[in-house]
Design an enzyme around this catalytic site. Structure first.
Site, short mmCIF file in Angstrom:
data_model
loop_
_atom_site.label_atom_id
_atom_site.label_comp_id
_atom_site.label_asym_id
_atom_site.label_seq_id
_atom_site.Cartn_x
_atom_site.Cartn_y
_atom_site.Cartn_z
N GLN A 27 46.61 83.93 83.96
CA GLN A 27 46.50 83.31 82.64
C GLN A 27 46.14 81.83 82.76
O GLN A 27 45.27 81.32 82.04
CB GLN A 27 47.83 83.48 81.90
CG GLN A 27 47.97 82.65 80.65
CD GLN A 27 49.27 82.94 79.93
OE1 GLN A 27 49.40 83.98 79.31
NE2 GLN A 27 50.24 82.05 80.01
N HIS A 48 60.40 77.59 81.03
CA HIS A 48 59.74 76.94 79.88
C HIS A 48 60.16 75.47 79.78
O HIS A 48 59.32 74.60 79.54
CB HIS A 48 60.16 77.61 78.57
CG HIS A 48 59.76 79.04 78.42
ND1 HIS A 48 60.66 80.06 78.45
CD2 HIS A 48 58.55 79.61 78.19
CE1 HIS A 48 60.04 81.21 78.25
NE2 HIS A 48 58.75 80.98 78.10
N HIS A 94 63.73 79.79 78.67
CA HIS A 94 64.57 79.67 79.85
C HIS A 94 64.16 78.39 80.60
O HIS A 94 63.26 77.67 80.15
CB HIS A 94 64.44 80.93 80.73
CG HIS A 94 63.03 81.32 81.02
ND1 HIS A 94 62.18 80.54 81.76
CD2 HIS A 94 62.29 82.40 80.62
CE1 HIS A 94 61.00 81.11 81.84
NE2 HIS A 94 61.04 82.24 81.15
N ARG A 96 61.53 88.39 79.75
CA ARG A 96 61.75 89.84 79.81
C ARG A 96 62.93 90.22 80.71
O ARG A 96 63.38 91.36 80.66
CB ARG A 96 60.49 90.54 80.34
CG ARG A 96 59.35 90.57 79.35
CD ARG A 96 58.27 91.53 79.81
NE ARG A 96 57.28 91.74 78.78
CZ ARG A 96 56.22 90.98 78.60
NH1 ARG A 96 56.00 89.95 79.39
NH2 ARG A 96 55.37 91.26 77.62
P1 AMP Z 1 55.64 82.86 77.66
O1 AMP Z 1 56.71 82.42 76.71
O2 AMP Z 1 56.07 83.94 78.58
O3 AMP Z 1 54.31 83.11 76.97
O4 AMP Z 1 55.38 81.62 78.61
C1 AMP Z 1 55.04 80.36 78.10
C2 AMP Z 1 54.68 79.45 79.24
O5 AMP Z 1 55.79 79.36 80.14
C3 AMP Z 1 53.50 79.99 80.08
O6 AMP Z 1 52.68 78.88 80.45
C4 AMP Z 1 54.19 80.60 81.28
O7 AMP Z 1 53.39 80.63 82.44
C5 AMP Z 1 55.36 79.65 81.45
N1 AMP Z 1 56.44 80.26 82.22
C6 AMP Z 1 57.07 81.43 81.97
N2 AMP Z 1 57.98 81.69 82.94
C7 AMP Z 1 57.91 80.66 83.82
C8 AMP Z 1 58.57 80.36 85.05
N3 AMP Z 1 59.51 81.17 85.55
N4 AMP Z 1 58.24 79.22 85.69
C9 AMP Z 1 57.28 78.39 85.19
N5 AMP Z 1 56.62 78.62 84.03
C10 AMP Z 1 56.92 79.73 83.36
#
Ligand code: AMP
Length: 281
Positions: free
Chosen positions: A153, A37, A34, A187
């Site tokens: 994290q 990312h 999204h 999610r």
């Molecule tokens: P994930 O795919 O959920 O493992 O996230 C991958 C990376 O994207 C991680 O560094 C998350 O913190 C970051 N991320 C996920 N959602 C957001 C958001 N809404 N704003 C900024 N970074 C995000």
């Protein structure tokens, strides 16, 4: 944008770019991308010349098998989004490659992994810190971008890089929200229409507390109560925690006298959501 699956292909692409004098940036993800990312990819593009994005739904960080199995995947769509925002290489490893035969070397960031998400999801952060170190070793990037959305994290990775002397710069990416304030998350697609409306309570509560903070409120218990009052507005919400913590240690603060974060986690219609705001002093 090239796609690679094996360590050998990845290494040869990165090696070639490095030989051309390019700085390598890395954005690890679990896919179903999204704007949150993509904002990290854009940050990586602005601080590096060659950007590697990984998509790996890491089985080791899911303590709930159903959550792992329900995790959304759409590589074709992700690949198109990444191409349009200028990523150079998409790395999609297999679980068999990441966790080879007889795998037994785990990374644990002891104190930062214990509270909040760590307490709610036993083993989660061990899975995160381990896969991130494996990915760092595979990609060999100069810098990597992590989102403030997953603040615990992010702090854990910063600590791991400092402790283990990983030769990589960690860059923080600001949290990206939907127009109604809900923090973007892969999610969110699992929320029913009613739960999606109820999900607004997390950011609404955080913004109300942030306003109180800007107005001079420094008592953490009062700031937390503001968030909890919003969470109580819907029966679909099961709050897990709301806490004011020190940015560096993630320890709870009674009074906000140093840079802090207000963290919140709740299940909304069965979907676990996280959000946070900075309380800058
Ligand atoms: P994930 O795919 O959920 O493992 O996230 C991958 C990376 O994207 C991680 O560094 C998350 O913190 C970051 N991320 C996920 N959602 C957001 C958001 N809404 N704003 C900024 N970074 C995000």
């Amino acid at each position: 944008m090239q796609h690679v699956k094996t360590a050998a292909e990845l290494r040869s692409c990165v090696h070639r770019s490095r030989e051309q004098g390019r700085r390598i940036g890395f954005v690890p993800t679990m896919g179903y991308l999204h704007e949150g990312h993509l904002s990290l990819v854009k940050i990586a593009k602005s601080s590096a010349d060659y950007v590697v994005v990984s998509i790996f739904v890491n089985p080791a960080q899911f303590n709930d098998k159903k959550d792992f199995e329900a995790y959304p995947i759409d590589i074709a769509r992700d690949s198109e989004l990444l191409r349009t925002c200028g990523a150079d290489l998409l790395f999609i490893p297999t679980p068999e490659m990441v966790y080879g035969p007889g795998f037994q070397s785990w990374v644990t960031v002891e104190e930062l992994s214990a509270p909040w998400e760590g307490a709610q999801r036993p083993g989660h952060f061990r899975g995160v810190s381990t896969v991130v170190s494996i990915l760092f070793n595979l990609v060999q990037a100069d810098c990597a971008v992590f989102g403030e959305k997953d603040f615990q994290q992010l702090r854990l990775i910063e600590q791991m890089v400092a402790d283990l002397k990983c030769n990589i710069q960690i860059i923080r990416g600001p949290l990206v929200r939907e127009t109604d304030g809900v923090a973007m998350s892969s999610r969110n697609v699992r929320l029913s229409p009613e739960a999606r409306v109820a999900a607004r309570s997390l950011s609404r509560g955080l913004f109300a507390a942030e306003n109180g903070f800007r107005g001079g409120e420094r008592d953490s218990a009062k700031l937390v109560r503001t968030v909890e009052a919003e969470l109580a507005s819907s029966k679909l919400i099961e709050p897990q925690y709301a806490a004011v913590v020190a940015e560096s240690t993630l320890s709870p603060l009674a009074l906000v006298t140093e840079p802090a974060r207000l963290l919140v986690a709740a299940t909304v219609g069965g979907v676990r959501l996280l959000d946070n705001v900075a309380l800058a002093v």
